[in-house]
Design a protein around this motif. Structure first.
Motif, mmCIF file in Angstrom:
data_model
loop_
_atom_site.group_PDB
_atom_site.id
_atom_site.type_symbol
_atom_site.label_atom_id
_atom_site.label_comp_id
_atom_site.label_asym_id
_atom_site.label_seq_id
_atom_site.Cartn_x
_atom_site.Cartn_y
_atom_site.Cartn_z
ATOM 1 N N SER A 291 0.827 -1.202 0.000
ATOM 2 C CA SER A 291 0.000 0.000 0.000
ATOM 3 C C SER A 291 0.866 1.259 0.000
ATOM 4 O O SER A 291 0.440 2.290 -0.497
ATOM 5 C CB SER A 291 -1.014 -0.013 1.140
ATOM 6 N N PHE A 292 2.077 1.148 0.491
ATOM 7 C CA PHE A 292 2.994 2.287 0.342
ATOM 8 C C PHE A 292 3.314 2.517 -1.135
ATOM 9 O O PHE A 292 3.538 3.641 -1.576
ATOM 10 C CB PHE A 292 4.293 2.044 1.111
ATOM 11 N N MET A 293 3.345 1.441 -1.901
ATOM 12 C CA MET A 293 3.606 1.612 -3.329
ATOM 13 C C MET A 293 2.575 2.551 -3.940
ATOM 14 O O MET A 293 2.882 3.336 -4.820
ATOM 15 C CB MET A 293 3.577 0.267 -4.052
ATOM 16 N N MET A 294 1.337 2.466 -3.457
ATOM 17 C CA MET A 294 0.316 3.382 -3.957
ATOM 18 C C MET A 294 0.640 4.802 -3.510
ATOM 19 O O MET A 294 0.810 5.685 -4.324
ATOM 20 C CB MET A 294 -1.054 2.953 -3.441
ATOM 21 N N TRP A 295 0.696 4.999 -2.220
ATOM 22 C CA TRP A 295 1.162 6.292 -1.691
ATOM 23 C C TRP A 295 1.121 6.286 -0.182
ATOM 24 O O TRP A 295 0.372 5.532 0.425
ATOM 25 C CB TRP A 295 0.339 7.461 -2.241
ATOM 26 N N PRO A 296 1.941 7.140 0.449
ATOM 27 C CA PRO A 296 1.897 7.207 1.908
ATOM 28 C C PRO A 296 0.636 7.921 2.387
ATOM 29 O O PRO A 296 0.161 7.654 3.490
ATOM 30 C CB PRO A 296 3.140 8.015 2.289
ATOM 31 N N GLY A 297 0.106 8.823 1.568
ATOM 32 C CA GLY A 297 -1.145 9.470 1.947
ATOM 33 C C GLY A 297 -1.008 10.638 2.891
ATOM 34 O O GLY A 297 -2.002 11.211 3.318
ATOM 35 N N ASN A 298 0.185 10.978 3.268
ATOM 36 C CA ASN A 298 0.386 12.168 4.102
ATOM 37 C C ASN A 298 1.853 12.555 3.967
ATOM 38 O O ASN A 298 2.635 11.848 3.348
ATOM 39 C CB ASN A 298 0.043 11.873 5.557
ATOM 40 N N ASP A 299 2.214 13.679 4.596
ATOM 41 C CA ASP A 299 3.577 14.164 4.396
ATOM 42 C C ASP A 299 4.612 13.545 5.315
ATOM 43 O O ASP A 299 5.806 13.707 5.103
ATOM 44 C CB ASP A 299 3.604 15.687 4.582
ATOM 45 N N SER A 300 4.144 12.844 6.333
ATOM 46 C CA SER A 300 5.093 12.423 7.371
ATOM 47 C C SER A 300 6.312 11.715 6.808
ATOM 48 O O SER A 300 7.438 12.058 7.114
ATOM 49 C CB SER A 300 4.428 11.481 8.367
ATOM 50 N N ALA B 288 6.007 5.149 6.577
ATOM 51 C CA ALA B 288 5.766 4.601 5.246
ATOM 52 C C ALA B 288 4.816 3.414 5.329
ATOM 53 O O ALA B 288 3.917 3.260 4.509
ATOM 54 C CB ALA B 288 7.081 4.163 4.615
ATOM 55 N N PHE B 289 5.014 2.608 6.332
ATOM 56 C CA PHE B 289 4.309 1.332 6.419
ATOM 57 C C PHE B 289 2.837 1.500 6.797
ATOM 58 O O PHE B 289 1.946 0.972 6.145
ATOM 59 C CB PHE B 289 5.018 0.443 7.441
ATOM 60 N N TYR B 290 2.607 2.238 7.876
ATOM 61 C CA TYR B 290 1.214 2.426 8.315
ATOM 62 C C TYR B 290 0.636 3.629 7.584
ATOM 63 O O TYR B 290 0.349 4.660 8.166
ATOM 64 C CB TYR B 290 1.156 2.618 9.821
ATOM 65 N N ASN B 291 0.487 3.467 6.279
ATOM 66 C CA ASN B 291 0.049 4.581 5.449
ATOM 67 C C ASN B 291 -1.465 4.630 5.384
ATOM 68 O O ASN B 291 -2.154 3.777 5.951
ATOM 69 C CB ASN B 291 0.646 4.401 4.061
ATOM 70 N N ILE B 292 -1.969 5.585 4.649
ATOM 71 C CA ILE B 292 -3.414 5.847 4.702
ATOM 72 C C ILE B 292 -4.253 4.669 4.234
ATOM 73 O O ILE B 292 -5.319 4.402 4.780
ATOM 74 C CB ILE B 292 -3.751 7.120 3.902
ATOM 75 N N PHE C 296 -13.363 -2.717 0.193
ATOM 76 C CA PHE C 296 -12.996 -2.228 -1.127
ATOM 77 C C PHE C 296 -13.536 -0.809 -1.331
ATOM 78 O O PHE C 296 -12.853 0.068 -1.846
ATOM 79 C CB PHE C 296 -13.515 -3.164 -2.219
ATOM 80 N N PHE C 297 -14.772 -0.586 -0.893
ATOM 81 C CA PHE C 297 -15.324 0.766 -1.060
ATOM 82 C C PHE C 297 -14.572 1.769 -0.204
ATOM 83 O O PHE C 297 -14.303 2.900 -0.622
ATOM 84 C CB PHE C 297 -16.826 0.774 -0.758
ATOM 85 N N TYR C 298 -14.216 1.336 0.979
ATOM 86 C CA TYR C 298 -13.414 2.206 1.841
ATOM 87 C C TYR C 298 -12.046 2.458 1.184
ATOM 88 O O TYR C 298 -11.549 3.587 1.150
ATOM 89 C CB TYR C 298 -13.289 1.543 3.213
ATOM 90 N N TYR C 299 -11.486 1.399 0.630
ATOM 91 C CA TYR C 299 -10.183 1.507 -0.044
ATOM 92 C C TYR C 299 -10.211 2.581 -1.125
ATOM 93 O O TYR C 299 -9.296 3.399 -1.235
ATOM 94 C CB TYR C 299 -9.827 0.142 -0.643
ATOM 95 N N LEU C 300 -11.300 2.597 -1.904
ATOM 96 C CA LEU C 300 -11.392 3.584 -2.978
ATOM 97 C C LEU C 300 -11.284 5.003 -2.430
ATOM 98 O O LEU C 300 -10.747 5.897 -3.073
ATOM 99 C CB LEU C 300 -12.708 3.420 -3.740
ATOM 100 N N GLU C 301 -11.800 5.188 -1.198
ATOM 101 C CA GLU C 301 -11.757 6.518 -0.596
ATOM 102 C C GLU C 301 -10.343 6.938 -0.209
ATOM 103 O O GLU C 301 -10.071 8.110 0.008
ATOM 104 C CB GLU C 301 -12.634 6.565 0.664
ATOM 105 N N THR C 302 -9.462 5.964 -0.051
ATOM 106 C CA THR C 302 -8.122 6.301 0.436
ATOM 107 C C THR C 302 -7.131 6.511 -0.702
ATOM 108 O O THR C 302 -5.940 6.627 -0.471
ATOM 109 C CB THR C 302 -7.566 5.174 1.328
ATOM 110 N N LEU C 303 -7.628 6.536 -1.931
ATOM 111 C CA LEU C 303 -6.702 6.615 -3.062
ATOM 112 C C LEU C 303 -6.305 8.047 -3.374
ATOM 113 O O LEU C 303 -7.062 8.980 -3.134
ATOM 114 C CB LEU C 303 -7.365 6.004 -4.296
ATOM 115 N N PRO C 304 -5.134 8.215 -3.956
ATOM 116 C CA PRO C 304 -4.710 9.547 -4.383
ATOM 117 C C PRO C 304 -5.464 9.992 -5.644
ATOM 118 O O PRO C 304 -6.077 9.183 -6.335
ATOM 119 C CB PRO C 304 -3.230 9.360 -4.701
#
Ligand code: HEM
Lengths: 410, 469
Positions: free
Chosen positions: B158-167, B177-181, B239-247
């Motif tokens: 999931s980090f490959m997708m994105w970290p989802g924040n600036d930290s 990196a690991f506990y990403n969005i 899966f629906f929740y997952y879609l919400e976490t995408l960049p």
């Protein structure tokens, strides 16, 4: 020219740096590779012997029994050598990423071939494993030959990657011979037969040690009677002596085959290895026919393997020196939490759960009929479940707290 | 010298390295998820057998175990290494980036995996060979360990997708990196689908045990099917929740390219699987492998293959953490690790100026070598995501330019949207004039179908700014 190559090698390092001191990865790489190659050698040896024994099975029932046992041993061996290969694969590419990735890309097709041949080889071995029964037809041996042949090919591919990594000054010639870029990755560009054949030849002594330990392990089982165990022990002793005799000249060939510019200190572990092999041969001759010495001999086999692993690394360090590539100046961005994660997992899960499994299999295999766990094993079993539960709990609690911290924007 | 740490390029004609990756990845996901899921079903059945003192249930477990062993673990481990090799040769720098961020996580996963391979043999060979309580502990420890490997790999994926924040960009810490969005969402989807897959395999085995007593078969089927239904529900919800976490770039890709292509198939997979589970529950004795086996293949091909391709496509233009582009360039600064963006450097010196693996004869563009340089540059800067042969399946470039043979027009696209980085799912590719022109010459000549004749016939197709497919 070498300076250029060296400069490029150093720029190709991953800009993220590494999360712990380089020597730590180097030590882990060498140690885990010993485990990998130990299983490679025992497996190749067991596979070869199971085939020979399969074709000899009509001479004596011992061969039949041995063939079945070795087939099963090789089956389990392959699955373990694969997972044990993963660790050195990981650690190599942490400190030697430019070398490993370039060597891989330059023979990219062969990496894909490696995967598929390994799958086919393993399936083929399984066919043999399921059909290796007294009444099996002789042509079923072909499945085993195919399996072993593919395993050897895979070993050769591994060797090529290791060897191509050592020659950065050749990369451009391989990638763009005469200025014509070749992006197909279709060739194995460099093979050092002396090195490869020597390593593979060690599967004979490795098999021998395995046989000697095997003969001791089953001393309490009536379905492996004494005459069978003696037969195995004698066979092991013979293979061990002959095997060491064959390995030695190959080792000298490799020593002579090293590039001339390597300093003498790069040869030292090789000479030590030769000494270790001679001592091993003598010990096998002396102790091989005595019951009860199998485990000692088996574990002493780790000495030559350790020396070989060390030597490979010394060769690499020396080969990289002229290019100014030294792992010790790799940028370190220490990452303590993940480092702790690994070592705790190694101790807690590898040590406790792994220990439980190994001990349980060891004890259960020794008895005929049902095995009743003793107190130590029963406790280890409970502890394994508890430690795993704890690990997962910590993983979530810790992770959730970080995740929440991100969510509220700290 | 201003070289950057680029690697040689590996290019697979027609399908690109991306499909090689997709094929191995699909086999791997099917095998590994099935085996992790199966480990839990194992534990469930073993617990029932133990509590109710019904050793005959272990027959089922034993048979299931052999399949688990042969099929899943071994194939799973070889193809696991296979994925790694495939990404190595397709994206050496992306792989290096992941390895250098997550080496200890992977090493921890390796510990688990090694223990599990030993465990799987123990589990199967020791049925009825050791006392039942010890075996039960073994089963549970094995199931938990299998899941733990999944926990560890999902953080990296999931980090490959994105970290989802600036930290992470600021700290460079593996924790961040690991506990990403999208970690938890992704984990939910995988955990749910692993149960579904395992139940399908379980039903296959039940279907092949027709010589056993009907009571045993009914019992086994009714024990496992609820796990499959719960797992499926979890997977769909998450899966629906997952879609919400995408960049943003992933959402664009999803809506413009992926959902139109795959959505129907996904709905179909979920519906059919659900119906099949209900039917199996209602009539366990009617299970037939000529239905279950195709169902399994159906889920693998219509479910997992698009899932693998989608995850890979949605990440575009990046391969890891939104800081490494698919074309092996560092896309942004990561101060936490001291990583610097390479875009400006490339736009200043060109790929020919910074890439170590360019033959000297191609370092400067001339009338004679323009097409050859263009081919190499296209492989380097587009080949990771596009195949270069007209009509080939991986978003092939000649067709993306609508078969155009107009060098100026092609160059205009590269000099426009690509140079400015205004296509959300493509890297910013800002090259000097002569390199752009070389690439355009090559693509035009591919369309022309003849070597060395990049002349300029009239072509009125519009610029390829609105891709179809
Ligand atoms: C039947 C299969 C295999 C055989 C026969 C085999 C054999 C070998 C041999 C002979 C070497 C030494 C090469 C040399 O130093 O010249 C080697 C090295 C190595 N193998 Fe394997 N191997 C097998 C499968 C694997 C697998 C599946 C992996 C990875 C998961 C792996 C990972 C490695 C690594 C990382 C090295 C060290 C490379 C280096 O230090 O540069 N091997 N293997």
């Amino acid at each position: 020219m070498e300076a250029d190559v060296g400069f490029i090698l150093n720029t190709m390092r991953d800009p993220a740096g590494i999360p712990a001191p380089p020597w730590l990865f180097q030590v882990l790489m060498v140690l885990t590779w010993v485990a990998h190659i130990a299983f490679v050698l025992v497996t190749l040896g067991a596979a070869a012997l199971s085939i020979v024994a399969f074709y000899l099975r009509h001479h004596h029932p011992h061969w039949q029994q041995l063939s079945i046992a070795m087939t099963k041993g090789a089956k389990i061996g392959v699955s373990l050598l694969i997972v044990l290969g993963v660790a050195p694969l990981l650690f190599t590419q942490v400190i030697y990423d430019p070398q490993w990735y370039t060597a891989s890309v330059l023979s990219a097709r062969w990496l894909i071939i490696f995967i598929f041949t390994l799958i086919i080889g393993y399936c083929s071995w399984f066919v043999f494993y399921y059909s290796n029964k007294p009444e099996a037809q002789t042509r079923l041996g072909l499945f085993a030959l195919l399996g072993l042949g593919l395993f050897l090919l895979d070993g050769l591919i591994m060797h090529v990657l290791a060897y191509q990594s050592l020659q950065p000054d050749q990369w451009m010639n391989w990638y763009a011979p005469n200025g014509q870029v070749d992006t197909r990755g279709a060739s194995l560009h460099a093979i050092q037969w002396s090195r490869f054949l020597f390593i593979i030849s060690l599967s004979a002594p490795a098999l021998a040690l395995y046989l000697l330990a095997y003969a001791d392990y089953y001393s309490r089982r009536s379905d492996r009677p004494k005459d069978y165990r003696d037969f195995v022990r004698q066979l092991g002793r013979r293979i061990g002596k002959v095997g060491c005799l064959i390995s030695l000249p190959l080792l000298f060939w490799w020593l002579l085959d090293l590039p001339g510019h390597l300093s003498t200190s790069a040869h030292t572990p090789g000479w030590l290895l030769a000494g270790a092999l001679i001592i091993l041969a003598i010990q096998i001759d002396r102790l091989g026919s005595l019951p009860g010495r199998g485990y000692l001999l088996l574990f002493s086999g780790l000495i030559p393997l350790g020396l070989m692993a060390l030597w490979r690394e010394v060769i690499r360090v020396h080969a990289m020196k002229p290019f100014g590539y030294d792992i010790h100046d790799y940028t370190v961005h220490a990452d303590l939490p993940s480092t702790i994660l690994f070592f705790l997992t190694l101790l807690g899960i590898g040590g406790i759960f792994g220990g439980f499994l190994v001990l349980l299999l060891y004890r259960a295999g020794q008895v005929e009929g049902k095995y009743q766990a003793d107190r130590t094993i029963a406790r280890l079993g409970t502890l394994s479940v508890v430690v795993l539960g704890l690990w997962i709990t910590v993983f979530f609690v810790y992770g959730f707290s970080i995740w929440v911290r991100h969510a509220i924007g700290f | 010298m201003d070289m950057l740490g680029m690697y040689p390029t590996f290019y697979v004609p027609e399908i690109g390295s991306a499909w090689v990756m997709g094929i191995i990845g699909t086999i791997h996901v099917v095998a590994s998820h099935t085996s992790v899921g199966a480990a839990f079903l194992f534990a469930l059945l073993a617990t029932k057998a133990y509590r109710e003192s019904r050793p005959e249930l272990m027959d089922y477990v034993k048979r299931y175990g052999k399949v688990l062993l042969v099929f899943s673990y071994i194939i799973g481990s070889v193809t696991g290494v296979g994925i790694w090799y495939a990404i190595t040769i397709a994206s050496p720098r992306g792989t290096a980036g992941l390895i250098h961020n997550f080496v200890w996580v992977w090493a921890a996963e390796w510990v688990y995996f090694t223990v599990e391979v030993i465990g799987v043999y123990a589990l199967v060979y020791l049925i009825e060979k050791v006392d039942r309580l010890t075996h039960l502990k073994l089963t549970w420890a094995f199931a938990l360990a299998s899941w733990a490997t999944m926990l560890l790999i999902v953080g990296i994926l999931s980090f490959m997708m994105w970290p989802g924040n600036d930290s992470w960009y600021l700290t460079g810490s593996t924790n961040d990196a690991f506990y990403n969005i999208n970690f938890f969402a992704h984990l939910g989807v995988r955990t749910g689908s692993m149960l579904v897959m395992a139940v399908i395999v379980g039903l296959m085995i039940a279907g092949s045990m027709r010589e056993k007593s009907p009571a045993l078969r009914i019992e086994a089927v009714r024990t496992i099917v609820p796990m499959g239904i719960l797992g499926g529900a979890l997977a769909v919800l998450m899966f629906f929740y997952y879609l919400e976490t995408l960049p943003y770039n992933a959402k664009v890709m999803l809506h413009s390219h992926l959902l139109p292509r795959y959505a129907a198939g996904m709905v179909l997979v979920v519906t059919i699987t659900f119906i099949y589970f209900l039917a199996a529950w209602a009539k366990p004795l009617f299970l037939r492998n000529w239905i279950t086996v195709p169902l399994f293949l159906f889920v693998a091909i219509i479910g997992v293959w698009p899932e693998e391709r989608t995850r890979e496509s949605m990440r575009k233009p990046y391969v890891a953490g939104q800081y490494i582009y698919g074309n092996q360039t560092i896309a942004r600064d990561v101060p936490g690790k001291g990583i610097l963006s390479e875009i400006e450097h490339i736009s200043k010196h060109g790929i020919l100026g910074i890439h170590p693996f360019i033959p000297e004869t191609l370092r400067t563009v001339s009338e004679e070598n323009r097409r050859e340089v263009g081919e190499l540059l296209a492989k380097i800067s587009c080949g990771n995501c596009h195949s270069l042969e007209p009509g080939s399946p991986l978003r092939n470039l000649p067709d993306k330019f609508h078969g155009s043979t107009d060098v100026e027009l092609i160059a205009a696209f590269i000099n426009g949207p690509l140079k400015n980085g205004s296509v959300p799912y493509m890297p910013r590719i800002d090259l000097p004039e002569q390199e752009t022109y070389a690439i355009a010459t090559f693509i035009a000549s591919q369309n022309l179908g003849e070597r060395n004749r990049p002349s300029m016939p009239v072509d009125t197709t519009q610029s390829g700014a609105t891709g179809e497919q």
